[in-house]
Design an enzyme around this catalytic site. Sequence first.
Site, PDB file in Angstrom:
ATOM      1  N   SER A  15       0.876  -1.381   0.079  1.00  0.00           N
ATOM      2  CA  SER A  15      -0.028  -0.016   0.051  1.00  0.00           C
ATOM      3  C   SER A  15       0.665   1.189   0.018  1.00  0.00           C
ATOM      4  O   SER A  15       0.583   2.331  -0.431  1.00  0.00           O
ATOM      5  CB  SER A  15      -0.941   0.028   1.128  1.00  0.00           C
ATOM      6  OG  SER A  15      -0.170   0.152   2.447  1.00  0.00           O
ATOM      7  N   ARG A  66      22.867 -14.579   2.753  1.00  0.00           N
ATOM      8  CA  ARG A  66      22.231 -13.046   2.696  1.00  0.00           C
ATOM      9  C   ARG A  66      23.161 -12.563   1.462  1.00  0.00           C
ATOM     10  O   ARG A  66      22.349 -11.738   0.776  1.00  0.00           O
ATOM     11  CB  ARG A  66      22.536 -12.390   3.934  1.00  0.00           C
ATOM     12  CG  ARG A  66      21.627 -11.356   4.184  1.00  0.00           C
ATOM     13  CD  ARG A  66      21.543 -10.866   5.691  1.00  0.00           C
ATOM     14  NE  ARG A  66      20.918 -11.638   6.624  1.00  0.00           N
ATOM     15  CZ  ARG A  66      19.716 -11.735   6.936  1.00  0.00           C
ATOM     16  NH1 ARG A  66      18.826 -11.123   6.145  1.00  0.00           N
ATOM     17  NH2 ARG A  66      19.345 -12.467   8.006  1.00  0.00           N
ATOM     18  N   MET A  91      10.685  -7.246   4.056  1.00  0.00           N
ATOM     19  CA  MET A  91      10.849  -8.009   5.421  1.00  0.00           C
ATOM     20  C   MET A  91      12.182  -9.070   5.527  1.00  0.00           C
ATOM     21  O   MET A  91      12.114 -10.033   6.170  1.00  0.00           O
ATOM     22  CB  MET A  91       9.531  -9.032   5.763  1.00  0.00           C
ATOM     23  CG  MET A  91       8.403  -8.384   5.885  1.00  0.00           C
ATOM     24  SD  MET A  91       8.314  -7.083   7.153  1.00  0.00           S
ATOM     25  CE  MET A  91       7.844  -8.202   8.263  1.00  0.00           C
ATOM     26  N   ILE A  93      16.298  -8.607   6.626  1.00  0.00           N
ATOM     27  CA  ILE A  93      17.317  -7.772   7.172  1.00  0.00           C
ATOM     28  C   ILE A  93      18.528  -7.714   6.080  1.00  0.00           C
ATOM     29  O   ILE A  93      19.000  -8.670   5.633  1.00  0.00           O
ATOM     30  CB  ILE A  93      17.818  -8.327   8.620  1.00  0.00           C
ATOM     31  CG1 ILE A  93      16.807  -8.303   9.525  1.00  0.00           C
ATOM     32  CG2 ILE A  93      19.272  -7.749   8.989  1.00  0.00           C
ATOM     33  CD1 ILE A  93      17.226  -9.060  11.036  1.00  0.00           C
ATOM     34  N   ASN A 108      13.851   3.582   5.122  1.00  0.00           N
ATOM     35  CA  ASN A 108      12.859   2.524   5.593  1.00  0.00           C
ATOM     36  C   ASN A 108      11.680   3.472   6.340  1.00  0.00           C
ATOM     37  O   ASN A 108      11.855   4.591   6.710  1.00  0.00           O
ATOM     38  CB  ASN A 108      13.242   1.700   6.668  1.00  0.00           C
ATOM     39  CG  ASN A 108      12.288   0.542   7.029  1.00  0.00           C
ATOM     40  OD1 ASN A 108      11.738   0.082   6.459  1.00  0.00           O
ATOM     41  ND2 ASN A 108      12.503   0.149   8.356  1.00  0.00           N
ATOM     42  N   HIS A 110       8.683   2.975   9.364  1.00  0.00           N
ATOM     43  CA  HIS A 110       8.576   1.955  10.560  1.00  0.00           C
ATOM     44  C   HIS A 110       7.202   2.441  11.066  1.00  0.00           C
ATOM     45  O   HIS A 110       7.040   3.663  11.531  1.00  0.00           O
ATOM     46  CB  HIS A 110       9.557   1.960  11.487  1.00  0.00           C
ATOM     47  CG  HIS A 110       9.321   1.039  12.471  1.00  0.00           C
ATOM     48  ND1 HIS A 110       9.605  -0.425  12.613  1.00  0.00           N
ATOM     49  CD2 HIS A 110       8.982   1.348  14.025  1.00  0.00           C
ATOM     50  CE1 HIS A 110       9.366  -0.943  13.581  1.00  0.00           C
ATOM     51  NE2 HIS A 110       9.116  -0.010  14.651  1.00  0.00           N
TER      52      HIS A 110
HETATM   53  C1  GRF Z   1       3.946  -0.659   6.661  1.00  0.00           C
HETATM   54  O1  GRF Z   1       2.959  -0.342   7.953  1.00  0.00           O
HETATM   55  C2  GRF Z   1       5.378  -0.274   7.046  1.00  0.00           C
HETATM   56  O2  GRF Z   1       5.630   0.658   8.107  1.00  0.00           O
HETATM   57  C3  GRF Z   1       6.025  -1.274   7.653  1.00  0.00           C
HETATM   58  O3  GRF Z   1       5.268  -2.607   6.829  1.00  0.00           O
HETATM   59  C4  GRF Z   1       4.100  -1.952   6.409  1.00  0.00           C
HETATM   60  C5  GRF Z   1       4.208  -2.357   4.933  1.00  0.00           C
HETATM   61  O4  GRF Z   1       2.708  -2.102   4.459  1.00  0.00           O
HETATM   62  N1  GRF Z   1       7.477  -1.279   7.538  1.00  0.00           N
HETATM   63  P1  GRF Z   1       2.425  -2.163   2.863  1.00  0.00           P
HETATM   64  O5  GRF Z   1       3.058  -3.327   2.178  1.00  0.00           O
HETATM   65  O6  GRF Z   1       3.150  -0.793   2.430  1.00  0.00           O
HETATM   66  O7  GRF Z   1       1.011  -1.862   2.852  1.00  0.00           O
END
Ligand code: GRF
Length: 200
Positions: A15, A66, A91, A93, A108, A110
């Site tokens: 999103s 990695r 997702m 590291i 990033n 968060h």
């Molecule tokens: C978001 O809430 C972001 O802060 C976190 O992962 C989520 C990703 O959401 N890192 P989307 O895939 O962009 O909908």
Amino acid sequence: MSAFKVAVLISGNGSNLQAIIDEFETDQSIEICCVLSNMKDAFGLERARKAGIKGYFIDHSQFSSREKFEKELIEVLEKYNVDLIVLAGFMRILSKVFVEKYIGKLINIHPSLLPKHKGLDTHKRVLENNDVYHGVTVHFVDNTLDGGPICAQSKFEVKTKSIEGLEKRVHELEHIIYPKVIKEISQGRITLSEGKVIKI
Ligand code: GRF
């Protein structure tokens, strides 16, 4: 002048990717040149396809280390000569080598008011903690977990007891703040210098 090239790395829904695509659709100064996902079924890849952006699925589980996985990522990023790498729900590291290669060019988002609630399950922890405020943080990535220098934050007062309610509000804020920060970085108005964020 050539466009500022942005690569977006995702693992899921995307999103935030969508918000970035929508924001810069008519902005010639910024080009979303590619989307990379480590998950085959990430809906973000579909969003990229619909927007005519080249998407890459690079399966981390197919690599013995990695570094080997990241070598593939780097190959794509170098092909496009990207100016900024945007992590949007990615997702994995990233190794020290990768982070250092792209320091100042890697950001990033968060879902918390860092340094509060690093890591996962932030909404749940906000509720457990009875926090008065919750929000989002955009930061440059360094070798700490969710600890890099902060570009911008956006907050709201917690008025719900539901995780879904918090998540919805956080997403709304994310979709505003992330494109804004990307634009400011592209204009040189937010930079990283000796580990500190400089804003002009
Ligand atoms: C978001 O809430 C972001 O802060 C976190 O992962 C989520 C990703 O959401 N890192 P989307 O895939 O962009 O909908």
